[in-house]
Each structure stands twice: as C-alpha cells, then as structure tokens.
Design a protein around this motif. Structure first.
Motif, short mmCIF file in Angstrom:
data_model
loop_
_atom_site.label_atom_id
_atom_site.label_comp_id
_atom_site.label_asym_id
_atom_site.label_seq_id
_atom_site.Cartn_x
_atom_site.Cartn_y
_atom_site.Cartn_z
N ASP A 60 0.95 -1.07 0.11
CA ASP A 60 0.05 0.12 -0.14
C ASP A 60 0.78 1.23 0.21
N ILE A 61 0.27 2.23 0.13
CA ILE A 61 1.09 3.61 0.25
C ILE A 61 1.65 3.64 1.66
N PHE A 62 2.87 4.40 1.65
CA PHE A 62 3.29 4.47 3.08
C PHE A 62 3.78 5.62 3.42
N MET A 63 4.14 6.36 4.46
CA MET A 63 4.28 7.35 4.96
C MET A 63 5.72 7.84 4.67
N ASN A 64 6.07 9.20 4.26
CA ASN A 64 7.40 9.73 3.87
C ASN A 64 8.19 10.09 5.36
N ILE A 65 9.46 10.28 5.09
CA ILE A 65 10.41 10.74 6.25
C ILE A 65 10.03 12.01 6.77
N LEU A 66 9.41 12.98 5.81
CA LEU A 66 9.53 14.15 6.39
C LEU A 66 8.04 14.37 7.31
N THR A 67 7.14 13.37 7.04
CA THR A 67 6.03 13.63 7.83
C THR A 67 6.54 12.83 9.19
N THR A 68 7.09 11.67 9.11
CA THR A 68 7.55 11.14 10.36
C THR A 68 8.72 12.20 11.20
N ASN A 69 9.22 12.83 10.72
CA ASN A 69 10.30 13.82 11.27
C ASN A 69 9.34 14.84 11.95
N GLY A 70 8.31 15.23 11.48
CA GLY A 70 7.35 16.25 12.06
C GLY A 70 6.71 15.73 13.22
N LEU A 71 6.14 14.57 12.84
CA LEU A 71 5.67 13.91 13.97
C LEU A 71 6.43 13.59 15.35
N VAL A 72 7.87 13.16 15.08
CA VAL A 72 8.79 13.16 16.05
C VAL A 72 8.72 14.57 16.77
N GLY A 73 8.98 15.41 15.88
CA GLY A 73 8.83 16.93 16.59
C GLY A 73 7.95 17.23 17.54
N ARG A 74 6.55 16.80 17.01
CA ARG A 74 5.68 16.96 17.81
C ARG A 74 5.54 16.21 18.99
N TYR A 75 5.96 15.10 19.07
CA TYR A 75 6.01 14.34 20.06
C TYR A 75 6.93 15.06 21.30
N ILE A 76 7.99 15.57 20.85
CA ILE A 76 8.66 16.20 21.85
C ILE A 76 8.47 17.77 22.19
N THR A 77 7.73 18.39 21.32
CA THR A 77 7.10 19.60 21.83
C THR A 77 5.92 19.49 22.57
N ASP A 78 5.08 18.43 22.17
CA ASP A 78 3.91 18.08 23.17
C ASP A 78 4.24 18.00 24.50
N HIS A 79 5.64 17.20 24.76
CA HIS A 79 5.70 17.19 26.01
C HIS A 79 6.45 18.07 26.74
N PHE A 80 7.47 19.03 26.27
CA PHE A 80 8.30 19.99 26.87
C PHE A 80 7.80 21.33 26.72
N GLY A 81 6.33 21.40 25.85
CA GLY A 81 5.70 22.58 25.87
C GLY A 81 6.11 23.63 24.78
N PRO A 82 5.45 24.84 24.75
CA PRO A 82 5.51 25.55 23.67
C PRO A 82 6.81 26.59 23.93
N ALA A 83 7.49 26.15 25.10
CA ALA A 83 9.04 27.19 24.96
C ALA A 83 10.00 26.10 24.28
#
Length: 142
Positions: A50-73
């Motif tokens: 099937d279709i699969f996720m690209n690395i840039l989307t994964t990169n963005g989701l990893v970034g979201r994971y970190i900023t969700d935890h540590f907050g807007p600062a």
C-alpha cells in the motif's frame, strides 16, 4: 533549568493512528509527490502492499512528540532520525522516548532518544536535542 529533568526520565507514550489521509496530507505538505505516498496501485506495482508515510511526515511527528511533552517554550535544535519498517494505512505508530543526556549552561539542552513502533516493528529511531527556554514547574499554566 535542567534540574527538573534527569537522564533516564521516560516521556509518555504517544499513539498516532496512521490513516491514508495522514500519509497523503503529509506528503503533499512536504511537497513529496512520489507516487508511493499517494497512489496505492502504483505502490503495489513497485512491490509495496500500500502507500506508506514519507520521512518528512515522520520527522514532523517526532518533533510534535517532543514539543507536546516539553511545551511551547521548547525549541528543537537537532532531529536525527532513521527509518525502519514502513508506516502503512491502518497502523498505529507508538512513539516513546527517554532523556538520554542533559547539558546545562547558558542554553540548557536536553537530548531525547526516540523510538516509534508499529505492527511490523520499529518505524523510526533517533535522537532529538531540544532547548527549553522557560522552566516548567508544574504549577499552574500560561
């Protein structure tokens, strides 16, 4: 500032449902028009189920994971990831992480080791360095 964190501290698990829409929208948003990210028939012709996720989307989701935890600062200073098993529609990517190192000083840095797994195995592994410019005390919120 980093006294609120310790090496080995675990970040909470984040589960992200991998939908066809997420895969296609991530590819479009990152201007990755490779057919394997939006055309299931062509992806199958190239040997993928099937279709699969690209690395840039994964990169963005990893970034979201970190900023969700540590907050807007939180400011991402470095994201170094490696892909493994593809994320296909219907998967759930489970992101987990722990603090791998702390660097105190004028600009304290926190390095987080991150793993994202799906039903096939490890989709992403890597390390993210983040600067947290405002202390998180757990008292109230802005």
């Amino acid at each position: 500032m980093t006294e609120a964190y310790r090496v080995g501290d675990e970040l909470p698990l984040l589960e992200i449902p991998v939908t066809r829409t997420l895969i296609v929208a991530g590819a479009i948003a990152s201007r990755d028009y490779q057919d394997v990210h939006h055309d299931a028939e062509l992806a199958r012709e190239k040997g993928c189920p099937d279709i699969f996720m690209n690395i840039l989307t994964t990169n963005g989701l990893v970034g979201r994971y970190i900023t969700d935890h540590f907050g807007p600062a939180a400011v991402l200073r470095k994201v170094a990831i490696r892909l493994g098993a593809p994320n296909y529609p219907g998967d759930v990517m489970r992101l987990s992480g722990h603090i791998a190192s702390l660097e105190d000083g004028e600009h304290p840095l926190i390095e987080v080791a991150v793993v994202g797994e799906n039903r096939i195995g490890r989709h992403v592994t890597g390390k993210v360095t983040v600067a947290v410019t405002v202390a998180i005390t757990g008292e109230g919120g802005a």
